[in-house]
Design a protein around this motif. Structure first.
Motif: not given
Length: 741
Positions: A146-165
């Motif tokens: 599954t391929v994300y756009t760079d925008a969605s990949a960046a959104a995923y990283h932001a979501n990871v930071n939110y969830l880890v916190d």
């Protein structure tokens, strides 16, 4: 006069034949759909990467994340694809919503050089089209990559930071203290949740709907209900109302009409107990003790739902919300199931008119069940609090809503159920000849004992795909409870009403067979009403929507007839020694219709379910149906055991306190539905207008805090009722005095 086709169908032979035909058809269809399961479930990609080539996570990361999600029992704090508790967020919806917010900012800056909150309405409309393109056209959930756009990949990283916190540091505003899950574990959980987000947001190939049939509602990407759901809802109402009228007509015209020479059997006379039946007395305080504990935990949870930031009596560091919720549901299943075991073991010697060859086996079963109950409760706590990281799957909290027990305790419970079935069938197999009531009790007991295994596949590890896992989880929750338990209930109620001299054997058999026909018709494929939004295909909306809510009706009609016969006995001056057990049986039939029938039908229609899924609107159905339909029968078994003991030993028996306990508990259960129903309607309205993400926010339900505090009254009544029943049964069983005569 020539017998009509309808006359033949409503005869005992016709109903018996119809039951087996419809049962075979329904089971065959369910097997066929199950065999097709792997072709329709959302795949787990071997890897998810950005268009630039960065690997975000892999298949193994998703599976590992699912394991951590279960290990720490996050489904009893929040939910995934709407399945779980209502305190925390719906994790998949959070990832979807926050991804959309991120993309609005990203493409707003790309197209207009400014973030989302600075865009004009016209600019935001253009950005919305670009965001939808990213979700729908540029992102595909595929088995390989599954391929994300760079925008969605960046959104995923932001979501990871939110969830880890969130998971590491906690969320005190929503009763989650944190401090248990490690950052590396939270990162894996994020991969699993992002996969669930893909299920909810990317299109199923060849369709214009997502893998979750467009659930959840999300205005930011124009995700909403399809007309197909409205169409199914309309057909469901038409079919249900039409068939309800037909069932009422058939019941009164054929089932409950007395023959001129029809006679009731003499009520069951107990002058002594078999040795095995005496050994059942020790089960009573265990079952009722678990019930009272469950009620107190429910009150504790209700307080935290209302005021999650503050402790209630005990610190949340000691009693976390998610751990207590898993205990609340598992203890309910334990005490109800054990109460039913008592009923089967009590009835078997009466039916066979002889005792078990080895009565001490009843003690063995009792010890085994106590070990499973105590061990599993300890495991639920230690597993979810991170104290069993290496052994959580076998001994801890398996983290699958409503079937949380560690696998070793699962196996122990199945062994106990199979042992119970062997005890029953070894005693009454000969008496089952030419007796449909006893046959129903035996084979539904077998189904209860074995169907639980469906939730244990594979036995040695977690199921990698959440949708497949949830598919079989509902086999236990729905088919176990709403099919096999219903079959057992139909047989038991028929046995009770005949044995207590309230309905003739002929009438009871006809009504029971009609009930078995309806249960098989609606209960088997009715499991589909849980499959609408968790990753299965659209046809489940129609299957689950149409097969529902009819089976409690004949039970209620039979109880009405039994109640009429009881009144006739009382008015004629005859003694009736079983008023209290019958009161619980009658209450079960009525509460079954209210909880499973009325509240079940309300939430099962796809149009309503789409917006109410994972909201407080589900609570009235779940609580009243489980307590009324099955818990009341369990309590009836306990009272029948205690009453038989009193008759055998000539103990004093007074129904006054029993009635107070019954009506206090019943009033609490019914009043409980009012505030939860009102809160649920409000949440569903918010979900329709602003999206499901908003409906689940704490600030959204905070405005309904008055109704949350109003739950204090029904919760208090239920706890008081449970304590009264516990005291009443204990006093009647162990401290009763001999009568003077």
């Amino acid at each position: 006069m020539k017998e009509s086709l309808l006359d033949k169908f409503m005869s005992r032979k016709g109903l018996y034949t119809a039951f087996w035909i419809i049962a075979l058809i329904m089971v065959t269809m369910l097997i066929r759909y199950t065999a097709n399961l792997q072709k329709e479930v959302p795949p787990i990609p071997k890897e998810v990467k950005s268009v630039s080539g960065e690997v975000l996570y892999t298949y193994d990361d998703v599976v590992a994340g699912k394991g951590y999600f279960q290990q720490f029992d996050l489904t009893d704090w929040g939910s995934l694809l709407g399945m779980g508790a209502y305190m925390g967020p719906d994790f998949s919806t959070d990832f979807l919503h926050y991804r959309a917010l991120y993309l609005y900012d990203y493409y707003g800056k790309e197209l207009y050089g400014k973030p989302n909150d600075e865009l004009t309405d016209i600019e935001r409309g253009a950005v919305k089209v670009r965001v939808i393109q990213d979700f729908r056209k540029q992102t595909e959930l595929l088995e390989e990559t599954t391929v994300y756009t760079d925008a969605s990949a960046a959104a995923y990283h932001a979501n990871v930071n939110y969830l880890v916190d969130l998971l590491v540091n906690g969320d005190p505003e929503r009763a989650f203290r944190g401090g248990i899950i490690r950052p590396d574990e939270a990162i894996k959980i994020a991969a699993f949740i992002d996969w669930a987000q893909l299920v909810a947001s990317s299109l199923r190939p060849g369709t214009e709907r997502t893998w979750s049939n467009n659930w959840p509602p999300e205005p930011m990407i124009d995700q909403d209900l399809t007309f197909f759901s409205h169409e199914v809802s309309l057909w469901e109402f038409l079919i249900l109302w039409s068939l309800t009228i037909l069932v009422i007509f058939l019941s009164y015209e054929y089932l409950l009409k007395k023959d001129e020479n029809e006679k009731l059997e003499e009520p069951l006379k107990v002058t002594s107990l078999f040795r095995s039946q005496k050994k059942l007395l020790k089960y009573i305080p265990i079952v009722m003790g678990l019930f009272v504990v469950q009620l107190f935990i429910g009150g504790y949870l209700a307080h935290l739902y209302t005021d999650p930031t503050n402790d209630f009596i005990v610190s949340q560091e000691i009693l976390p919300f998610n751990v207590l919720r898993s205990m609340h549901t598992q203890i309910a299943i334990l005490w109800v199931a054990v109460g039913w075991l008592v009923g089967g073991l009590l009835i078997a010697p009466w039916v066979a008119n002889r005792d078990h060859k080895f009565p001490w086996l009843i003690d063995v079963l009792w010890i085994s069940l106590v070990v499973v109950a105590v061990g599993s409760i300890i495991g639920l706590y230690m597993g979810a609090t991170g104290q069993m990281r290496e052994t959580w799957f076998w001994l801890g909290n398996e983290g699958r809503e409503l079937i949380n027990l560690g696998r070793a305790w699962d196996i122990g419970l199945v062994v106990g159920l199979v042992f119970w079935f062997i005890l029953i069938i070894s005693l009454i197999r000969k008496a089952a000849t030419n007796n449909p009531i006893v046959s129903t009790i035996i084979w539904s007991a077998f189904a209860i004992a074995t169907l639980y295994i469906a939730g244990m596949m594979p036995v040695h590890k977690i199921m990698p795909n959440y949708t497949v896992d949830d598919y079989y989880r509902w086999w236990v929750i729905h088919l176990w409870v709403e099919l096999t338990f219903e079959l057992f209930a139909a047989g038991v109620i028929a046995f009770f009403t005949v044995s207590l001299g309230l309905i003739s054997h002929k009438t009871a058999v006809r009504v029971m067979l009609f009930e078995l026909f309806l249960i098989s018709l609606s209960g088997t494929l009715g499991v589909g009403h849980h499959y609408w939004w968790q990753g299965l295909d659209e046809y489940w909306i129609a299957i689950g929507g149409i097969f529902s809510a009819l089976e409690p009706l004949p039970l209620a009609l039979m109880i009405i007839e039994a109640w009429k016969n009881q009144r006739e006995k009382l008015f004629s001056g005859e003694d009736f020694h079983y008023s209290t057990p019958f009161m619980w049986i009658a209450g079960s039939a009525v509460m079954n219709w209210i909880g499973a029938g009325f509240f079940g039908m309300v939430i099962n229609t796809p149009t309503i379910n789409y917006y109410s899924h994972g909201t407080y609107l589900i609570m009235p159905h779940g609580h009243v149906a489980l307590l009324g339909a099955f818990g009341y029968i369990s309590i009836a078994f306990l009272y029948l055991t205690s009453r038989a003991n009193a008759l055998a030993n000539n103990y004093v028996w007074n129904d006054k306190l029993s009635k107070i306990g019954f009506w206090t508990l019943t009033a609490g259960a019914l009043l409980f539905t009012i505030p939860t129903y009102i809160i649920g309607i409000y949440q569903s309205e918010v979900a329709m207008e602003a999206g499901y993400f908003t409906a689940r926010l704490r600030e959204t339900v905070e405005v309904m805090k008055g109704w949350m505090w109003a739950r204090t009254v029904p919760d208090g009544l239920m706890i008081l009722g449970g304590v009264i029943i516990f005291f009443d049964l204990t006093q009647k069983t162990f401290f009763a005095k001999k009568t003077n005569n």
